[in-house]
Design an enzyme around this catalytic site. Structure first.
Site, PDB file in Angstrom:
ATOM      1  N   ASP A 122       5.876   1.637   6.859  1.00  0.00           N
ATOM      2  CA  ASP A 122       4.479   1.170   6.698  1.00  0.00           C
ATOM      3  C   ASP A 122       3.792   2.023   5.664  1.00  0.00           C
ATOM      4  O   ASP A 122       3.141   2.995   5.999  1.00  0.00           O
ATOM      5  CB  ASP A 122       3.774   1.242   8.059  1.00  0.00           C
ATOM      6  CG  ASP A 122       2.339   0.732   8.018  1.00  0.00           C
ATOM      7  OD1 ASP A 122       1.910   0.178   6.990  1.00  0.00           O
ATOM      8  OD2 ASP A 122       1.620   0.911   9.020  1.00  0.00           O
ATOM      9  N   GLU A 181      -5.260   1.037   2.302  1.00  0.00           N
ATOM     10  CA  GLU A 181      -5.060  -0.003   3.324  1.00  0.00           C
ATOM     11  C   GLU A 181      -5.298   0.551   4.714  1.00  0.00           C
ATOM     12  O   GLU A 181      -5.907  -0.105   5.560  1.00  0.00           O
ATOM     13  CB  GLU A 181      -3.646  -0.581   3.215  1.00  0.00           C
ATOM     14  CG  GLU A 181      -3.469  -1.895   3.969  1.00  0.00           C
ATOM     15  CD  GLU A 181      -3.144  -1.760   5.441  1.00  0.00           C
ATOM     16  OE1 GLU A 181      -3.223  -2.760   6.156  1.00  0.00           O
ATOM     17  OE2 GLU A 181      -2.804  -0.632   5.908  1.00  0.00           O
ATOM     18  N   ASP A 224       4.587  -6.112   4.696  1.00  0.00           N
ATOM     19  CA  ASP A 224       3.922  -5.026   5.437  1.00  0.00           C
ATOM     20  C   ASP A 224       3.837  -5.413   6.913  1.00  0.00           C
ATOM     21  O   ASP A 224       2.925  -4.993   7.619  1.00  0.00           O
ATOM     22  CB  ASP A 224       2.527  -4.782   4.833  1.00  0.00           C
ATOM     23  CG  ASP A 224       1.869  -3.501   5.352  1.00  0.00           C
ATOM     24  OD1 ASP A 224       2.599  -2.589   5.800  1.00  0.00           O
ATOM     25  OD2 ASP A 224       0.627  -3.418   5.318  1.00  0.00           O
ATOM     26  N   HIS A 239       0.829  -1.204   0.000  1.00  0.00           N
ATOM     27  CA  HIS A 239       0.000   0.000   0.000  1.00  0.00           C
ATOM     28  C   HIS A 239       0.861   1.251   0.000  1.00  0.00           C
ATOM     29  O   HIS A 239       1.900   1.308   0.656  1.00  0.00           O
ATOM     30  CB  HIS A 239      -1.018   0.000   1.139  1.00  0.00           C
ATOM     31  CG  HIS A 239      -0.474   0.007   2.538  1.00  0.00           C
ATOM     32  ND1 HIS A 239      -0.336   1.161   3.270  1.00  0.00           N
ATOM     33  CD2 HIS A 239      -0.063  -0.987   3.357  1.00  0.00           C
ATOM     34  CE1 HIS A 239       0.123   0.877   4.480  1.00  0.00           C
ATOM     35  NE2 HIS A 239       0.306  -0.422   4.556  1.00  0.00           N
ATOM     36  N   ARG A 293      -9.627  -6.861  18.304  1.00  0.00           N
ATOM     37  CA  ARG A 293      -8.730  -7.639  17.444  1.00  0.00           C
ATOM     38  C   ARG A 293      -9.151  -9.092  17.562  1.00  0.00           C
ATOM     39  O   ARG A 293      -9.350  -9.600  18.667  1.00  0.00           O
ATOM     40  CB  ARG A 293      -7.281  -7.469  17.895  1.00  0.00           C
ATOM     41  CG  ARG A 293      -6.748  -6.048  17.764  1.00  0.00           C
ATOM     42  CD  ARG A 293      -6.412  -5.686  16.322  1.00  0.00           C
ATOM     43  NE  ARG A 293      -6.073  -4.266  16.219  1.00  0.00           N
ATOM     44  CZ  ARG A 293      -5.572  -3.708  15.120  1.00  0.00           C
ATOM     45  NH1 ARG A 293      -5.366  -4.433  14.031  1.00  0.00           N
ATOM     46  NH2 ARG A 293      -5.299  -2.429  15.107  1.00  0.00           N
ATOM     47  N   THR A 343     -17.243  24.518  34.157  1.00  0.00           N
ATOM     48  CA  THR A 343     -18.268  23.680  34.768  1.00  0.00           C
ATOM     49  C   THR A 343     -19.366  23.412  33.762  1.00  0.00           C
ATOM     50  O   THR A 343     -20.209  24.267  33.499  1.00  0.00           O
ATOM     51  CB  THR A 343     -18.824  24.358  36.033  1.00  0.00           C
ATOM     52  OG1 THR A 343     -19.155  25.701  35.705  1.00  0.00           O
ATOM     53  CG2 THR A 343     -17.813  24.343  37.162  1.00  0.00           C
ATOM     54  N   ASP A 355      -0.570   4.289   0.642  1.00  0.00           N
ATOM     55  CA  ASP A 355      -1.148   5.295   1.546  1.00  0.00           C
ATOM     56  C   ASP A 355      -0.504   5.177   2.916  1.00  0.00           C
ATOM     57  O   ASP A 355       0.095   4.145   3.257  1.00  0.00           O
ATOM     58  CB  ASP A 355      -2.674   5.145   1.661  1.00  0.00           C
ATOM     59  CG  ASP A 355      -3.106   3.829   2.299  1.00  0.00           C
ATOM     60  OD1 ASP A 355      -2.483   2.782   2.022  1.00  0.00           O
ATOM     61  OD2 ASP A 355      -4.076   3.840   3.094  1.00  0.00           O
ATOM     62  N   SER A 364      -3.391  -6.111  11.855  1.00  0.00           N
ATOM     63  CA  SER A 364      -4.308  -6.642  10.841  1.00  0.00           C
ATOM     64  C   SER A 364      -3.945  -6.122   9.454  1.00  0.00           C
ATOM     65  O   SER A 364      -3.516  -4.986   9.304  1.00  0.00           O
ATOM     66  CB  SER A 364      -5.738  -6.183  11.145  1.00  0.00           C
ATOM     67  OG  SER A 364      -6.058  -6.410  12.503  1.00  0.00           O
ATOM     68  N   HIS A 391     -25.163  23.697  32.369  1.00  0.00           N
ATOM     69  CA  HIS A 391     -24.389  24.122  33.534  1.00  0.00           C
ATOM     70  C   HIS A 391     -24.351  22.956  34.524  1.00  0.00           C
ATOM     71  O   HIS A 391     -25.402  22.417  34.892  1.00  0.00           O
ATOM     72  CB  HIS A 391     -25.076  25.340  34.168  1.00  0.00           C
ATOM     73  CG  HIS A 391     -24.237  26.011  35.204  1.00  0.00           C
ATOM     74  ND1 HIS A 391     -23.945  25.439  36.421  1.00  0.00           N
ATOM     75  CD2 HIS A 391     -23.614  27.221  35.198  1.00  0.00           C
ATOM     76  CE1 HIS A 391     -23.196  26.257  37.130  1.00  0.00           C
ATOM     77  NE2 HIS A 391     -22.979  27.365  36.396  1.00  0.00           N
ATOM     78  N   HIS A 395       2.543   4.247  12.563  1.00  0.00           N
ATOM     79  CA  HIS A 395       1.347   4.975  13.022  1.00  0.00           C
ATOM     80  C   HIS A 395       1.656   6.016  14.105  1.00  0.00           C
ATOM     81  O   HIS A 395       0.755   6.722  14.557  1.00  0.00           O
ATOM     82  CB  HIS A 395       0.244   4.032  13.561  1.00  0.00           C
ATOM     83  CG  HIS A 395      -0.296   3.083  12.545  1.00  0.00           C
ATOM     84  ND1 HIS A 395      -1.529   2.503  12.645  1.00  0.00           N
ATOM     85  CD2 HIS A 395       0.242   2.628  11.378  1.00  0.00           C
ATOM     86  CE1 HIS A 395      -1.729   1.700  11.594  1.00  0.00           C
ATOM     87  NE2 HIS A 395      -0.666   1.765  10.824  1.00  0.00           N
TER      88      HIS A 395
HETATM   89  N1  BES Z   1       1.321  -2.657   8.268  1.00  0.00           N
HETATM   90  C1  BES Z   1       0.166  -2.701   9.099  1.00  0.00           C
HETATM   91  C2  BES Z   1      -0.174  -4.084   9.600  1.00  0.00           C
HETATM   92  C3  BES Z   1       0.702  -4.412  10.754  1.00  0.00           C
HETATM   93  C4  BES Z   1       0.374  -3.886  11.989  1.00  0.00           C
HETATM   94  C5  BES Z   1       1.842  -5.152  10.595  1.00  0.00           C
HETATM   95  C6  BES Z   1       1.216  -4.125  13.047  1.00  0.00           C
HETATM   96  C7  BES Z   1       2.678  -5.387  11.646  1.00  0.00           C
HETATM   97  C8  BES Z   1       2.358  -4.853  12.882  1.00  0.00           C
HETATM   98  C9  BES Z   1      -1.033  -2.169   8.360  1.00  0.00           C
HETATM   99  O1  BES Z   1      -0.693  -1.101   7.535  1.00  0.00           O
HETATM  100  C10 BES Z   1      -1.998  -1.639   9.396  1.00  0.00           C
HETATM  101  O2  BES Z   1      -1.675  -0.759  10.121  1.00  0.00           O
HETATM  102  N2  BES Z   1      -3.184  -2.186   9.452  1.00  0.00           N
HETATM  103  C11 BES Z   1      -4.222  -1.663  10.264  1.00  0.00           C
HETATM  104  C12 BES Z   1      -5.500  -2.121   9.632  1.00  0.00           C
HETATM  105  C13 BES Z   1      -6.644  -1.194   9.831  1.00  0.00           C
HETATM  106  C14 BES Z   1      -6.349   0.218   9.504  1.00  0.00           C
HETATM  107  C15 BES Z   1      -7.840  -1.693   9.062  1.00  0.00           C
HETATM  108  C16 BES Z   1      -4.147  -2.123  11.699  1.00  0.00           C
HETATM  109  O3  BES Z   1      -3.685  -3.244  11.999  1.00  0.00           O
HETATM  110  O4  BES Z   1      -4.530  -1.349  12.561  1.00  0.00           O
HETATM  111 ZN    ZN Z   2      -0.414   0.681   8.956  1.00  0.00          ZN
END
Ligand code: BES
Ligand code: ZN
Length: 456
Positions: free
Chosen positions: A119, A153, A180, A86, A328, A315, A88, A399, A213, A427
């Site tokens: 990533d 993705e 990934d 991906h 998960r 307040t 993005d 995921s 309030h 992230h």
């Molecule tokens: N590259 C990650 C998947 C991943 C996460 C690999 C942690 C190794 C460790 C992928 O880009 C990702 O972040 N996936 C998301 C999916 C969601 C946005 C639907 C995730 O796992 O939060």
């Molecule tokens: Zn990711």
């Protein structure tokens, strides 16, 4: 075919510069103000794919961000590999926590810092460079190759599955390769045999028609923030188990072999605790840390919002409260089933005096590899040759929702060979990719193409 490693060594610096240019494009899929940049990243990739020697590369529009599809089919009789990645990236915030700006990539201490560096831009770009090396050195690839590179993705791949289904004949292949994911430790090549699935929900709790309030009304009007906190507090029991009725129904027990594999990995709770910086670890009783992360389903609050959060005291009894909650999932849970169970349970917990709206934001099925296929041997051999070490088999708590769809739609095995190192801040602020792994990963892929090609 002639060895590509010398070519890769000679062109290493340029390959790093190109990756920097890719990372500099802010292709944030989640936010519309970046839409033109997302498109620019797709166009940029098409140019690089053609430059590398792929026969075709095109931007395929979807209802959301486009998919880049690229093919080279000049090896009749040889296997066909499909690469997925991906282009993005996640939003870069909070910006003030970055040492260098997220879209001004910078190398420090052998690491390339920038949003998307690991990533997944850096990991994806290795495939282009392995292709370039083969075509430059040998004039051809040892296999037929299809690349599908999506721009959604990080927002749950809402348009990719239908694209795969519509094109299932065109994308027929012998195996799907995805980089990934991560390595278990530096220098320890890893094949990821399992991913967790995901059910991501938003909870909107509405109390009074508007903010009130908190002195004039507090005590006589149900406070939505307290109602929401009460709901969240009931989602786990005192043993760290999720209380949603039927939540664990589909969960497969861990096989003895898997348990042994996990126990054999170099891992200590204390090092893990230090890495995350929490005062103590926690989770479901009766399971070790890696089991909790990889083979047990979990529920987490990802975001929480209500009332006044600015400077000083105001307040106010807020009119509404909101939480983002992810679950998960593990084989054989099903995300739609879990969405339903979550929704009816949360409804049953909602106190009188507020209304609760529950929205499913996105989902994906959990996945487990069937490592019997010969592609797993080829990947293991390529990793061993590049890294000088036998790879380990791990799982991942994260995921990649589309993995199951690839396997089912194309009826081909998926292999996850990832090169992110622990702590690479995917992230998060200061995301980085090890340039050593960028080089070794590219080498692994170039070797892998040879090995698969040799199977004829
Ligand atoms: N590259 C990650 C998947 C991943 C996460 C690999 C942690 C190794 C460790 C992928 O880009 C990702 O972040 N996936 C998301 C999916 C969601 C946005 C639907 C995730 O796992 O939060
Ligand atoms: Zn990711």
């Amino acid at each position: 075919m002639a060895d590509t490693s010398e070519y890769l060594r000679e062109h290493r610096e340029r390959h790093e510069e190109e990756l920097k240019r890719f990372v500099a494009i802010p292709s944030v899929s989640a936010r519309s103000e970046y839409q033109a940049d997302v498109r620019r990243a797709a166009d940029w990739l098409v140019e690089r794919l053609l430059e590398a020697g792929m026969a075709t590369a095109e931007v395929h529009p979807t209802e959301g961000h486009p998919v880049v599809v690229s093919e080279w089919r000049g090896a009749p009789g040889a296997p066909t590999l499909l690469v997925y990645g991906h282009y993005d990236v996640q939003p870069p915030e909070p910006l003030d926590e970055w040492t260098s700006p997220p879209f001004e990539p910078e190398v420090r201490d052998g690491k390339l810092y920038g949003r998307g560096s690991v990533d997944d831009k850096g990991q994806l770009y290795m495939y282009l460079k392995a292709v370039e090396a083969h075509i430059a050195v040998n004039g051809r690839l040892p296999v037929n190759l299809v690349m599908i590179i999506e721009g959604e993705e990080e927002i749950g791949s809402p348009n990719l599955e239908s694209f795969l289904v519509e094109n299932r004949e065109r994308f027929a292949c012998d195996a799907v390769l995805i980089s990934d994911t991560g390595m278990f430790a530096p220098g320890l090549p890893s094949i990821t045999n399992g991913l967790r699935g995901l059910a991501y929900m938003e909870l909107r709790v509405q109390g009074p028609a508007g903010d009130l309030h908190s002195g004039s009304y507090g005590g006589a009007v149900v406070n939505p923030a307290i109602a929401l906190a009460g709901i969240i507090a009931k989602l786990h029991d005192e043993h760290g188990r999720v209380t949603i009725p039927g939540f664990y129904d589909g969960v497969l027990p861990l096989s003895e072999e898997d348990r042994k594999r996990i126990a054999a990995l170099p891992f200590t709770d204390e090092e893990f605790r230090e890495e995350v910086g929490s005062p103590a670890l926690g989770g479901e009783e009766g399971f070790g840390t890696l089991e909790r992360l990889w083979v047990r389903p979990t529920l987490d609050v990802n975001g929480l919002l209500s009332g006044y959060t600015g400077e000083g005291a105001k307040t106010v009894l807020p009119a509404r409260a909101m939480a983002k909650i992810s679950m998960r999932l593990v084989p054989d849970q099903n995300y739609r089933d879990i969405e339903e169970k979550f929704t009816s349970y949360v409804r049953s917990l909602a106190p009188a005096g507020v209304s609760v709206e529950i929205v499913a934001l996105h989902g994906g099925e959990p996945w487990h590899a069937d490592p019997a296929h010969s592609i797993f041997q080829d990947v293991a051999a390529a990793l061993k040759e590049a890294f000088g070490k036998e790879p380990v088999h791990i799982r991942e708590g994260g995921s990649i929702p589309i993995v199951g769809a690839f396997e089912q739609t194309l009826n081909a095995p998926v292999v996850l060979l990832g090169f992110a190192l622990p702590g690479s801040n995917a992230h998060a602020p200061n995301e980085w990719y090890s340039l050593e792994n960028y080089t070794l990963g590219t080498k692994t892929i170039a070797l892998l193409l040879d090995k698969v090609g040799a199977r004829g």
